[in-house]
Design an enzyme around this catalytic site. Structure first.
Site, PDB file in Angstrom:
ATOM      1  N   ILE A  74       0.900  -1.158   0.000  1.00 56.23           N
ATOM      2  CA  ILE A  74       0.000   0.000   0.000  1.00 56.23           C
ATOM      3  C   ILE A  74       0.936   1.205   0.000  1.00 56.23           C
ATOM      4  O   ILE A  74       1.862   1.283   0.803  1.00 56.23           O
ATOM      5  CB  ILE A  74      -0.956  -0.014   1.217  1.00 56.23           C
ATOM      6  CG1 ILE A  74      -1.841   1.231   1.279  1.00 56.23           C
ATOM      7  CG2 ILE A  74      -0.230  -0.202   2.532  1.00 56.23           C
ATOM      8  CD1 ILE A  74      -2.947   1.133   2.357  1.00 56.23           C
ATOM      9  N   SER A  75       0.740   2.136  -0.939  1.00 63.50           N
ATOM     10  CA  SER A  75       1.695   3.231  -1.121  1.00 63.50           C
ATOM     11  C   SER A  75       1.691   4.187   0.071  1.00 63.50           C
ATOM     12  O   SER A  75       0.727   4.258   0.833  1.00 63.50           O
ATOM     13  CB  SER A  75       1.351   4.019  -2.378  1.00 63.50           C
ATOM     14  OG  SER A  75       1.215   3.151  -3.483  1.00 63.50           O
ATOM     15  N   GLN A  76       2.773   4.946   0.184  1.00 68.67           N
ATOM     16  CA  GLN A  76       2.885   6.014   1.186  1.00 68.67           C
ATOM     17  C   GLN A  76       1.727   7.012   0.956  1.00 68.67           C
ATOM     18  O   GLN A  76       1.449   7.375  -0.191  1.00 68.67           O
ATOM     19  CB  GLN A  76       4.232   6.695   0.941  1.00 68.67           C
ATOM     20  CG  GLN A  76       4.524   7.891   1.773  1.00 68.67           C
ATOM     21  CD  GLN A  76       5.633   8.729   1.138  1.00 68.67           C
ATOM     22  OE1 GLN A  76       5.909   8.630  -0.064  1.00 68.67           O
ATOM     23  NE2 GLN A  76       6.263   9.551   1.939  1.00 68.67           N
TER      24      GLN A  76
END
Ligand code: SAH
Length: 225
Positions: A74-76
Site C-alpha cells: 500500500i503506497s505512502q
C-alpha cells in the site's frame, strides 16, 4: 509505533483515531503542498487502518508504504495524494485505476469522482479489497490492467499504481480527449511519475518526479520472472 490493542489507551491517542488522520493530513499532506480540499477531506475520511494488515495498524497513518502480502504494498499516503492531485479531479470523472491492491486508493477515488473502474491481477487482493469497499460507484475486475478495460472505455482519468517499463499503448487509446493519466515509468528499482494529457491526436507528457513502485506485470508491462 508499537501498538498492542490489549493495552488500553485513551480514544484520542489510539493509532486508528480521527486524530491520527488529522495529523497525517496536516503533517504529511497539507504541509508538503497538497492543496485540493476534496483530496484532503477524502484522506481525513477514509480509514486507512482497515486497509493494512492487522499487525500493522499501529503504523497505518505513518509516512511510508506497508506490505499487503503477495509481494505488494500500500503506497505512502503522500505519494497517493500527489498522484491524485496530478489527476486534477473536478468531481464528475469516470476513472480507470490499475492495481487495486489494498483498495485504499480506490476508496479515496470513490469519494472524489463519479465512478471508479478498478482492476487487479491478483484475485486474492481484489477479493479482500472488495469486502472493505462499501461504495456503489466502484466496479471491480481481475484482469491485466496493461490492456486497460476496453469494454468500459473511454475514461476521463487513468491512474496506474505500479511501475511500468513504458506507457502502455492501450491505455492511451482508452483515454478521452483532454483526459489525464498518471503512471510511474522506469526500471524495476526506480521510476519517474509521468502525467500524460491527451489533446486530440497529441500526447503531452510531463515528468512529475522520482518514485518507487512495485512492478506492473502484464502483456504491455513487465513479464513474470
Ligand atoms: N493503490 C494500491 C497500491 C497497490 S500496489 C493501494 O492503495 O493499496 C500495485 C498493485 O498493482 C498490486 O496489487 C499489483 O498486484 C497490481 N498490479 C501489477 N500489475 C498489474 C496489472 N497488469 N494489472 C492489474 N494490476 C496489477
Amino acid at each position: 509505533m508499537n501498538y498492542d490493542p490489549k493495552i488500553p489507551v485513551s480514544p484520542a491517542d489510539r493509532p486508528e483515531s480521527e486524530r491520527a488522520r488529522t495529523l497525517m493530513v496536516q503533517n504529511q499532506l497539507a504541509s508538503r503542498g497538497i492543496q485540493s480540499q476534496s483530496i484532503l477531506d477524502a484522506f481525513q475520511k477514509v480509514t486507512r487502518h482497515l486497509f493494512v494488515k492487522p499487525e500493522d495498524i499501529g503504523q497505518a497513518y505513518e509516512d511510508h508504504p506497508l506490505s499487503i502480502g503477495f509481494g505488494q504494498t500500500i503506497s505512502q499516503p503522500y505519494m497517493v495524494a500527489y498522484m491524485l492531485e496530478a489527476l486534477d479531479l473536478r468531481g464528475g470523472e469516470k476513472i480507470l485505476e490499475i492495481g487495486t491492491g489494498s483498495g485504499y486508493q480506490t476508496a479515496l477515488l470513490a469519494e472524489i469522482s463519479a465512478h471508479v473502474y478498478t482492476v487487479e491481477r491478483i484475485p486474492e487482493l481484489l477479493k479482500s479489497a472488495q469486502t472493505k469497499l462499501d461504495y456503489r460507484n466502484i466496479s471491480f475486475q481481475v484482469r491485466d490492467g496493461t490492456l486497460g478495460w476496453p469494454e468500459m472505455a473511454p475514461f476521463d482519468r487513468i491512474i496506474v499504481s505500479a511501475g511500468s517499463p513504458k506507457i502502455p499503448e492501450k491505455l492511451i487509446e482508452q483515454l478521452k480527449d483532454k483526459g489525464i493519466m498518471v503512471i510511474p515509468v522506469g526500471n524495476e528499482f526506480h521510476q519517474d511519475l509521468f502525467r500524460v494529457v491527451r489533446q486530440g491526436d497529441q500526447i503531452i507528457k510531463e515528468r512529475k518526479g522520482g518514485c518507487v513502485f512495485v512492478k506492473l506485470i502484464g502483456q504491455e508491462g513487465w513479464q513474470l520472472d
